[in-house]
Design a protein around this motif. Structure first.
Motif, mmCIF file in Angstrom:
data_model
loop_
_atom_site.group_PDB
_atom_site.id
_atom_site.type_symbol
_atom_site.label_atom_id
_atom_site.label_comp_id
_atom_site.label_asym_id
_atom_site.label_seq_id
_atom_site.Cartn_x
_atom_site.Cartn_y
_atom_site.Cartn_z
ATOM 1 N N LEU A 28 37.971 38.726 48.604
ATOM 2 C CA LEU A 28 37.763 39.486 47.372
ATOM 3 C C LEU A 28 38.109 40.956 47.590
ATOM 4 N N GLN A 29 37.640 41.514 48.696
ATOM 5 C CA GLN A 29 37.909 42.926 48.960
ATOM 6 C C GLN A 29 39.402 43.175 49.134
ATOM 7 N N GLU A 30 40.077 42.270 49.831
ATOM 8 C CA GLU A 30 41.516 42.422 50.020
ATOM 9 C C GLU A 30 42.259 42.347 48.686
ATOM 10 N N LEU A 31 41.870 41.398 47.850
ATOM 11 C CA LEU A 31 42.515 41.245 46.551
ATOM 12 C C LEU A 31 42.215 42.430 45.641
ATOM 13 N N ALA A 32 40.987 42.940 45.717
ATOM 14 C CA ALA A 32 40.609 44.077 44.877
ATOM 15 C C ALA A 32 41.389 45.333 45.237
ATOM 16 N N ASN A 33 41.825 45.429 46.490
ATOM 17 C CA ASN A 33 42.594 46.599 46.930
ATOM 18 C C ASN A 33 44.061 46.519 46.527
ATOM 19 N N GLY A 34 44.499 45.357 46.031
ATOM 20 C CA GLY A 34 45.886 45.193 45.618
ATOM 21 C C GLY A 34 46.098 45.582 44.165
ATOM 22 N N ASP A 35 47.355 45.483 43.736
ATOM 23 C CA ASP A 35 47.704 45.860 42.368
ATOM 24 C C ASP A 35 47.812 44.660 41.434
ATOM 25 N N GLU A 36 47.869 43.447 41.999
ATOM 26 C CA GLU A 36 48.071 42.267 41.169
ATOM 27 C C GLU A 36 46.751 41.780 40.567
ATOM 28 N N PRO A 37 46.802 41.209 39.362
ATOM 29 C CA PRO A 37 45.628 40.456 38.894
ATOM 30 C C PRO A 37 45.474 39.218 39.782
ATOM 31 N N PHE A 38 44.262 38.771 39.953
ATOM 32 C CA PHE A 38 44.068 37.659 40.882
ATOM 33 C C PHE A 38 43.049 36.666 40.351
ATOM 34 N N ALA A 39 43.147 35.448 40.879
ATOM 35 C CA ALA A 39 42.161 34.396 40.625
ATOM 36 C C ALA A 39 41.707 33.868 41.974
ATOM 37 N N LEU A 40 40.407 33.934 42.208
ATOM 38 C CA LEU A 40 39.829 33.510 43.473
ATOM 39 C C LEU A 40 38.876 32.349 43.200
ATOM 40 N N PHE A 41 39.146 31.202 43.827
ATOM 41 C CA PHE A 41 38.344 29.992 43.639
ATOM 42 C C PHE A 41 37.602 29.682 44.932
#
Length: 316
Positions: free
Chosen positions: A161-174
């Motif tokens: 989650l932290q890695e994805l939150a630091n990126g620019d893309e929208p994300f879906a984490l399951f």
């Protein structure tokens, strides 16, 4: 997805015990809703396949006449990937994995084994797990099945989650947790959460619940071996395990809040199916179609599309 949590053992299904106070409070927020919904399978594969495709088990066949999701069915991960979402899946359930085809569409998918848990959680996650052995796992025991992997899984999901939150893309984490899947063995900390009816101590009730649900076929074959007070003790331990899972998810919610993304995130928390707790002399989720197996809790945050919806008819 929190495995094997039936709605009527939660506040969303009217249970008198406070088994999910964290999620109940979270669901009371103005931008959240908490209720019960219908699962489309009494076990993980058909249920998860329907969640990931939006079609009936009789149509996709996974868990009925197919062991793998057929290629013609598009998954929600594939749809999100087409719309430039970064998609990540983390699972401890073998039925939500590459083995069943439910990993299709994920940019990253981690079917985490016991050994992988410690590697992927890293030193900080592993250290936190060891410090929380008594609260979120089996305590000081060498019996592997008494230890819950959900704390480590939660740490992995928080890291991603932290890695994805630091990126620019929208994300879906399951994420797929084991939740209250048998064998039931709540941690030493949470097994004292509720009073055990009858003469058993909380520790004795935990041992009884573990033995009864470790070999469910033997228990089903000898229903008269369990007395009514013992069933109540087993149900109490199941409730304690739900409370343990609820507390663990609080750590995930706090991590989402700390990322600063909660206000722009849709968060869905539900279960894939329930469990039988002595109904028709059965345990686990086998052999019987029953409300306790198909009615599960669901909490949704951040989706205005649920405003005013008829919550009596929600389904996965």
């Amino acid at each position: 997805v929190l495995d094997s949590i039936r709605a009527d053992r939660t506040p969303f299904g009217g249970h008198s015990r406070q088994t999910m106070p964290v999620l109940e409070e979270f669901a009371s927020r103005p931008d959240s809703v908490g209720t019960t919904c219908t699962s489309h399978g009494i076990w993980s594969l058909p249920s998860m396949a329907s969640m990931m495709t939006g079609v009936w088990p009789s149509h996709h066949g996974a868990g009925l006449h197919n062991e793998v999701l057929p290629a013609e069915f598009t998954t929600v991960a594939e749809r999100l990937s087409e719309r430039s979402y970064r998609t990540v899946g983390v699972s401890r359930n073998a039925y939500f994995s590459s083995t069943t085809g439910l990993d299709r569409g994920f940019d990253e998918f981690h079917q985490v084994s016991v050994g992988d848990l410690f590697v992927q959680a890293g030193l900080s996650g592993t250290g936190a797990f060891l410090r929380n052995l008594r609260k979120y796992s089996g305590g000081m025991t060498i019996e592997k099945r008494k230890h819950s992997p959900d704390f480590l899984l939660n740490e992995i999901i928080k890291n991603r989650l932290q890695e994805l939150a630091n990126g620019d893309e929208p994300f879906a984490l399951f994420g797929h947790y084991l939740g209250s899947h048998h064998p039931y063995y709540p941690s030493p900390f949470f097994r004292d959460e509720f009073d055990v009816p009858g003469s058993l101590s909380a520790s004795e009730a935990a041992e009884l619940a573990f033995q009864t649900t470790s070999d469910v076929y033997s228990t089903i074959a000898t229903p008269d071996s369990i007395t009514d007070p013992e069933w109540e003790a087993i149900r109490t331990m199941y409730d304690a395990l739900i409370r343990q899972t609820d507390s663990l998810i609080e750590r995930l919610i706090r991590a989402i809040e700390a990322s600063g993304l909660l206000d722009e995130t849709i968060l869905v928390i539900t279960s894939d199916h329930g469990d039988l707790l002595g109904e028709a002399d059965l345990v686990s989720h086998k052999l019987l179609l029953y409300d306790a197996l198909t009615q599960v809790p669901v909490v949704v945050h951040g989706s205005d599309r649920l405003a005013g919806i008829d919550s009596d008819n929600l389904q996965h």
